[in-house]
Design a protein around this motif. Structure first.
Motif, PDB file in Angstrom:
ATOM      1  N   ALA A 145       0.856  -1.188   0.000  1.00 44.10           N
ATOM      2  CA  ALA A 145       0.000   0.000   0.000  1.00 44.10           C
ATOM      3  C   ALA A 145       0.887   1.230   0.000  1.00 44.10           C
ATOM      4  O   ALA A 145       1.892   1.280   0.709  1.00 44.10           O
ATOM      5  CB  ALA A 145      -0.902   0.004   1.224  1.00 44.10           C
ATOM      6  N   GLY A 146       0.514   2.190  -0.819  1.00 45.97           N
ATOM      7  CA  GLY A 146       1.279   3.426  -0.884  1.00 45.97           C
ATOM      8  C   GLY A 146       1.987   3.564  -2.212  1.00 45.97           C
ATOM      9  O   GLY A 146       1.988   2.645  -3.035  1.00 45.97           O
ATOM     10  N   PRO A 147       2.619   4.710  -2.435  1.00 44.95           N
ATOM     11  CA  PRO A 147       3.310   4.962  -3.701  1.00 44.95           C
ATOM     12  C   PRO A 147       4.573   4.103  -3.823  1.00 44.95           C
ATOM     13  O   PRO A 147       5.072   3.592  -2.821  1.00 44.95           O
ATOM     14  CB  PRO A 147       3.658   6.453  -3.623  1.00 44.95           C
ATOM     15  N   PRO A 148       5.072   3.939  -5.034  1.00 44.79           N
ATOM     16  CA  PRO A 148       6.307   3.170  -5.220  1.00 44.79           C
ATOM     17  C   PRO A 148       7.471   3.793  -4.449  1.00 44.79           C
ATOM     18  O   PRO A 148       7.563   5.014  -4.312  1.00 44.79           O
ATOM     19  CB  PRO A 148       6.565   3.233  -6.725  1.00 44.79           C
ATOM     20  N   ILE A 149       8.351   2.953  -3.966  1.00 39.85           N
ATOM     21  CA  ILE A 149       9.485   3.414  -3.147  1.00 39.85           C
ATOM     22  C   ILE A 149      10.591   3.928  -4.061  1.00 39.85           C
ATOM     23  O   ILE A 149      11.062   3.198  -4.933  1.00 39.85           O
ATOM     24  CB  ILE A 149      10.024   2.262  -2.275  1.00 39.85           C
ATOM     25  N   PRO A 150      11.034   5.189  -3.870  1.00 34.42           N
ATOM     26  CA  PRO A 150      12.149   5.693  -4.687  1.00 34.42           C
ATOM     27  C   PRO A 150      13.469   5.070  -4.245  1.00 34.42           C
ATOM     28  O   PRO A 150      13.607   4.572  -3.128  1.00 34.42           O
ATOM     29  CB  PRO A 150      12.124   7.199  -4.416  1.00 34.42           C
ATOM     30  N   ASP A 151      14.445   5.102  -5.135  1.00 32.21           N
ATOM     31  CA  ASP A 151      15.750   4.515  -4.832  1.00 32.21           C
ATOM     32  C   ASP A 151      16.448   5.231  -3.680  1.00 32.21           C
ATOM     33  O   ASP A 151      17.211   4.629  -2.932  1.00 32.21           O
ATOM     34  CB  ASP A 151      16.654   4.558  -6.069  1.00 32.21           C
ATOM     35  N   ALA A 152      16.195   6.528  -3.512  1.00 33.72           N
ATOM     36  CA  ALA A 152      16.881   7.317  -2.487  1.00 33.72           C
ATOM     37  C   ALA A 152      16.274   7.147  -1.093  1.00 33.72           C
ATOM     38  O   ALA A 152      16.844   7.628  -0.114  1.00 33.72           O
ATOM     39  CB  ALA A 152      16.854   8.789  -2.874  1.00 33.72           C
ATOM     40  N   ALA A 153      15.141   6.475  -0.966  1.00 38.37           N
ATOM     41  CA  ALA A 153      14.493   6.326   0.347  1.00 38.37           C
ATOM     42  C   ALA A 153      15.315   5.388   1.221  1.00 38.37           C
ATOM     43  O   ALA A 153      15.572   4.250   0.868  1.00 38.37           O
ATOM     44  CB  ALA A 153      13.084   5.785   0.190  1.00 38.37           C
ATOM     45  N   SER A 154      15.732   5.897   2.379  1.00 38.66           N
ATOM     46  CA  SER A 154      16.560   5.071   3.262  1.00 38.66           C
ATOM     47  C   SER A 154      15.979   4.923   4.663  1.00 38.66           C
ATOM     48  O   SER A 154      16.543   4.216   5.485  1.00 38.66           O
ATOM     49  CB  SER A 154      17.957   5.673   3.361  1.00 38.66           C
ATOM     50  N   ASP A 155      14.888   5.600   4.939  1.00 37.16           N
ATOM     51  CA  ASP A 155      14.286   5.525   6.270  1.00 37.16           C
ATOM     52  C   ASP A 155      13.301   4.366   6.295  1.00 37.16           C
ATOM     53  O   ASP A 155      12.170   4.479   5.846  1.00 37.16           O
ATOM     54  CB  ASP A 155      13.587   6.848   6.594  1.00 37.16           C
ATOM     55  N   ARG A 156      13.768   3.226   6.804  1.00 40.10           N
ATOM     56  CA  ARG A 156      12.985   1.992   6.784  1.00 40.10           C
ATOM     57  C   ARG A 156      12.904   1.385   8.173  1.00 40.10           C
ATOM     58  O   ARG A 156      13.802   1.545   8.981  1.00 40.10           O
ATOM     59  CB  ARG A 156      13.625   0.962   5.856  1.00 40.10           C
ATOM     60  N   ALA A 157      11.808   0.667   8.402  1.00 39.63           N
ATOM     61  CA  ALA A 157      11.651  -0.080   9.652  1.00 39.63           C
ATOM     62  C   ALA A 157      10.782  -1.298   9.348  1.00 39.63           C
ATOM     63  O   ALA A 157       9.927  -1.257   8.466  1.00 39.63           O
ATOM     64  CB  ALA A 157      11.001   0.787  10.728  1.00 39.63           C
ATOM     65  N   ALA A 158      11.016  -2.391  10.079  1.00 41.53           N
ATOM     66  CA  ALA A 158      10.250  -3.621   9.862  1.00 41.53           C
ATOM     67  C   ALA A 158      10.110  -4.356  11.184  1.00 41.53           C
ATOM     68  O   ALA A 158      10.902  -4.168  12.110  1.00 41.53           O
ATOM     69  CB  ALA A 158      10.929  -4.504   8.830  1.00 41.53           C
ATOM     70  N   ARG A 159       9.090  -5.205  11.242  1.00 43.56           N
ATOM     71  CA  ARG A 159       8.896  -6.045  12.425  1.00 43.56           C
ATOM     72  C   ARG A 159       8.111  -7.289  12.049  1.00 43.56           C
ATOM     73  O   ARG A 159       7.361  -7.289  11.083  1.00 43.56           O
ATOM     74  CB  ARG A 159       8.197  -5.284  13.538  1.00 43.56           C
ATOM     75  N   ARG A 160       8.291  -8.323  12.849  1.00 41.11           N
ATOM     76  CA  ARG A 160       7.486  -9.533  12.700  1.00 41.11           C
ATOM     77  C   ARG A 160       6.144  -9.282  13.360  1.00 41.11           C
ATOM     78  O   ARG A 160       6.069  -8.644  14.404  1.00 41.11           O
ATOM     79  CB  ARG A 160       8.189 -10.710  13.353  1.00 41.11           C
TER      80      ARG A 160
END
Length: 142
Positions: free
Chosen positions: A107-122
């Protein structure tokens, strides 16, 4: 030996019933003054704190997205993932990706190559009726 009433009373001018009392209006005014001062102090402190930088936004956005797409038990419903971009920080774009059981929802717009602010969780994902599996929720903010 007899005692006079002057010997039994306290110091001159001492009245036990009137000591340590404050008029109710004065007490309310004091409480109001303290409350107003605390409000002004917290407002000034809030204004003095720095805004979160780009590196601080993804973990906070991940928490907000997880809350927006999950039910009250904390299980994510993939059909609710479309609400994820609205849970992002103001003035920023957000993409949320959920993977579970060899399936992927975005969901959301495509991720640009310059995007570096990421977070993930199980996270627990509802993949079918009465079937929950472990998945991964990833958020990218730019």
């Amino acid at each position: 030996m007899s005692r006079s009433s002057a010997e039994c009373s306290g110091p001159r001018g001492w009245e036990p019933a009137g000591r340590g009392q404050v008029e109710p209006l004065a007490a309310l005014a004091a409480v109001f003054a303290v409350t107003a001062a605390l409000g002004l102090y917290t407002g000034a402190l809030q204004a003095a704190l720095p805004e979160p930088t780009g590196a601080d936004l993804a973990p906070t956005a991940l928490d907000a997205v997880a809350e927006a797409v999950s039910d009250r038990t904390g299980v994510v419903d993939p059909t609710r993932l479309s609400a994820a971009p609205g849970a992002g920080p103001e003035g920023r774009r957000l993409n949320a990706t959920l993977t579970a059981a060899d399936r992927r929802w975005c969901a959301g717009p495509p991720i640009p190559d310059a995007a570096s602010d990421r977070a993930a969780r199980r996270i627990a994902v509802d993949t079918a009726v009465s079937r929950t599996t472990v998945g991964r929720l990833r958020v990218v903010v730019w």
